[in-house]
Design an enzyme around this catalytic site. Structure first.
Site, PDB file in Angstrom:
ATOM      1  CB  THR A  13      34.597  16.889  96.790  1.00 47.82           C
ATOM      2  OG1 THR A  13      34.518  16.325  95.572  1.00 47.82           O
ATOM      3  CG2 THR A  13      35.323  18.200  96.613  1.00 47.82           C
ATOM      4  CB  VAL A  14      32.189  17.796 101.271  1.00 46.92           C
ATOM      5  CG1 VAL A  14      32.002  18.523 102.786  1.00 46.92           C
ATOM      6  CG2 VAL A  14      31.669  18.900 100.306  1.00 46.92           C
ATOM      7  CD  GLU A 129      26.611  27.954 109.485  1.00 49.25           C
ATOM      8  OE1 GLU A 129      25.865  27.968 108.424  1.00 49.25           O
ATOM      9  OE2 GLU A 129      26.255  28.141 110.673  1.00 49.25           O
ATOM     10  CB  VAL A 132      22.445  27.341 103.991  1.00 53.55           C
ATOM     11  CG1 VAL A 132      22.153  28.773 103.461  1.00 53.55           C
ATOM     12  CG2 VAL A 132      21.256  26.731 104.085  1.00 53.55           C
ATOM     13  CB  ILE A 136      28.454  32.189 104.267  1.00 51.60           C
ATOM     14  CG1 ILE A 136      29.232  32.622 102.953  1.00 51.60           C
ATOM     15  CG2 ILE A 136      28.304  33.328 104.946  1.00 51.60           C
ATOM     16  CD1 ILE A 136      28.119  33.207 101.946  1.00 51.60           C
ATOM     17  CE  LYS A 205      22.927  25.792  98.451  1.00 52.78           C
ATOM     18  NZ  LYS A 205      23.839  26.177  97.073  1.00 52.78           N
ATOM     19  N   GLY A 302      32.397  24.389  97.379  1.00 51.69           N
ATOM     20  CA  GLY A 302      34.223  24.187  97.230  1.00 51.69           C
ATOM     21  C   GLY A 302      34.418  23.383  98.456  1.00 51.69           C
TER      22      GLY A 302
END
Lengths: 429, 429
Positions: A13-14, A129, A132, A136, A205, A302
């Protein structure tokens, strides 16, 4: 324009999102970095499963070594997940002088400090990045914008699955089991949701956030971790009627140079910014001595949000290659810290008990609280069937040691049963 | 360790904060930058007014040229404020090859593009993170983390004074005049509050945010700006009873490659993150095509938050000096865009009117709305003295052109008086 070649491990997905952004925004990325970024090779399990990628002129391989040992590839993007053997692949890439971008939270939380050292020794960048709070940009913000400030507290909603489940329980009065089932049906929870609902994912996290906020490495066993799987719908509704929303909150606080890192269900006042974080969204509050409290809110996971964070890291790595400044650690800040003792950690608490609905019982509870030197802001009998009553108390600020005393005393009292004890967050002015 | 010398223009509230952070965190700053940062000279109006600074071994002068022309000073920090003659000082510093850090929003909003060009021509850094939303690192976040994303909308509460006044009006039912007076007494509003309450300050910040989000320069005259000074307490309470909080919201949206930039009072649903931003705090929501909606919240002003942003810029500049990478613009992204037409800008609106409380009046209003092809989600008669009634309607999504038609028609109807028309924000899922 010179080009920089990028290899990928994994195309789930990513990975698919990263490919999409790199293709669609190639021009903008070139304008920013001064280089043409080209994904040339992707290692996947089944080459035949991705005919549309082969059509783009990208080489697919089922051999990770074809990527790791390709001398033309300067940046390796790891989006395959898992700790083993992924760790070894990343080490091999770093030792081959490649820069690595990963979204792999489990790996970074468990083996991050080892990988950081290898990256540094090889003058390579290692950026993560996306590990976590997906979309964001919290890690780079801590590095860049709190550099000269002293961070005192980091807390937040860092797991989307549990926040989705709790949002449903609050809004629709669902039980935990029903809300979990609905989350699984909608794809917001995995078929084995253990890591999410037990708070493990949030704990990983918080380990990474603790590293960035205080320059300190902590292990999972250093954390106090409680999930949402024991939450009673009654307490969610009771909290709601008192003006609170129950959230799974991770917190990493510095108290007298000691650290307290925890993940647990917490009562958040309804007018607190964290109370408005709905569904699968994440939010992180950072409190600095100079800046005060800031909050960063956004999608915690997501495909596209996470992929965007990965691409931001690829751009940062590319800038470093261009500038000749690779190999500085993502967060260069290092210090040692001991863990805070329960007598140092203070909060207000929500305590729910069940007891026979007969005279004298409330006096027993009051005595236990008084003996632990605990005053309360409210005590409410919330329901009774004539035989058994449910009583809820909200304490003033007490130490965790005092809370432990109270819980021990309740355990020793045969007629009083502890149903729940949750931290209560202070209102945000 | 090599040292880098820093000169300052001004030593007011923010300047004092910068000095304090630079002194107290010298060690941490050195660890990050690899350089000892030394404030050597500060230009002030009255040298004798700062004996405590002279004691630190810092040279005070009432001649700005002593700072601007000092060959040893590499970084000039401008915290004196004002557009003239400050602009000339910054130009002189840049032409002398110095890097400049400023917190001067008015100057950057009005003359930023000119200054950016001069900085670039002289290979100097010009950073101004503190100019927008004081303690929130929003500009650098947009540069670093939305580099590969396409920003579609930036909106937020970017003026602390007006948010403080509105918070008091909502919470205590105060009139605008009473809330302003209380804000002035507490130091949250200036004795001449025009720039804040008329929305000018927020507009300047939206000009800078628009530049960062879309790479486009807009002028104050390109914006639609409405302040809070005409807000009736009745509408605040009416909105509250309907589940909304009134906030002064700046918005910069890209619509079909056109921009719409505005500042105006807006009805925010109570469960929207912006509704929980209390008192003098600021918050900026950024919506990206890939990332979705993220929000950055924190203190919008104040001595230490603003000073921390200035010091973050000083650290960023120092890193560039060390790396030999000075002179890249803060935001290198440039493109042209036209302004959106009123027929392209859609929103739901709150419309309040006063009309005689006699049969047929509501029909007139309904006819006006119908003729403008506007359907409404609710119409409420909120009060009447038997002679005059106040009626509030909330429309479905309509274009700004439709709203203009409705307002024109109401103006032509002698018996109906328009009292207010405010945008209504969509709920955040």
């Amino acid at each position: 324009m010179e080009s920089i070649k990028v290899g990928m491990l994994g195309l789930g997905t990513v990975g698919g999102g990263v490919l999409k952004i790199m293709q669609e925004h190639q021009e903008k990325i070139s304008a920013i970095t001064g280089r043409r970024l080209e994904i040339t090779k992707i290692a996947v399990r089944h080459v035949a499963a991705h005919p549309e990628v082969a059509e783009l002129g990208i080489e697919l391989t089922d051999d990770v070594n074809a990527v790791l040992n390709d001398p033309d590839i300067q940046i390796v993007v790891e989006v395959m997940g898992g700790v083993d053997p992924t760790k070894d692949y990343i080490i091999q890439a770093l030792k081959n002088g490649k820069h690595v971008v990963t979204a792999n939270k489990d790996l970074i939380a468990q083996r991050g400090s080892e990988l950081v050292k290898i990256a540094q020794a090889n003058h390579s960048d290692l950026f993560y990045e996306a590990s976590v709070a997906g979309g964001i940009p919290i890690l780079r913000t801590i590095v860049n914008s709190f550099a000269a400030d002293q961070i005192e507290d980091v807390k937040g909603i860092v797991n989307g699955t549990t926040n989705y489940i709790l949002t449903q329980m609050v809004a629709k009065g669902m039980t935990y089991e029903a809300a979990l089932k609905s989350a699984q049906e909608l794809g917001f929870a995995e078929s084995d949701p253990t890591n999410d609902v037990k708070g493990i994912d949030a704990a990983y996290k918080m380990i990474i956030l603790t590293q960035f906020a205080y320059g300190t490495n902590v292990k999972l066993s250093d954390l106090s971790v409680e999930g949402i799987d024991k939450i009673d719908a009654v307490d969610i509704q009771q909290a709601k009627s008192m003006g609170y929303t129950v959230k799974l909150v991770g917190e990493s606080a510095e108290i007298n140079d000691h650290l307290a890192v925890s993940v647990a269900p917490v009562l958040v006042p309804n007018d607190h910014p964290l109370a408005t974080i709905q569904n699968e969204n994440n939010a992180v509050l950072v409190k600095g001595a100079a800046v005060g409290t800031t909050m960063f809110y956004g999608p915690g996971a997501g495909k596209m949000p996470t992929a965007n964070s990965v691409v931001s890291d690829i751009i940062a790595t590319t800038k470093n290659i261009v500038l000749g400044t690779s190999g500085n650690t993502f967060n260069g800040y290092r210090q040692k810290a001991a863990l805070a003792k329960p007598s140092e950690i203070f909060s207000s608490y929500y305590i729910a008990v069940k007891m026979p609905d007969i005279p004298g019982q409330l006096l027993k509870l009051t005595q236990i609280l008084t003996e632990a030197q605990t005053s309360v802001s409210q005590v409410v009998q919330t329901e009774t069937d004539g035989k058994e009553a449910r009583v809820v108390a909200i304490t003033h600020n007490i130490s965790l040691a005092q809370l432990h005393t109270i819980i021990d005393q309740i355990d020793q009292e045969a007629s009083i049963e502890l149903k729940a004890s949750y931290k209560v967050l202070e209102a945000q002015k």
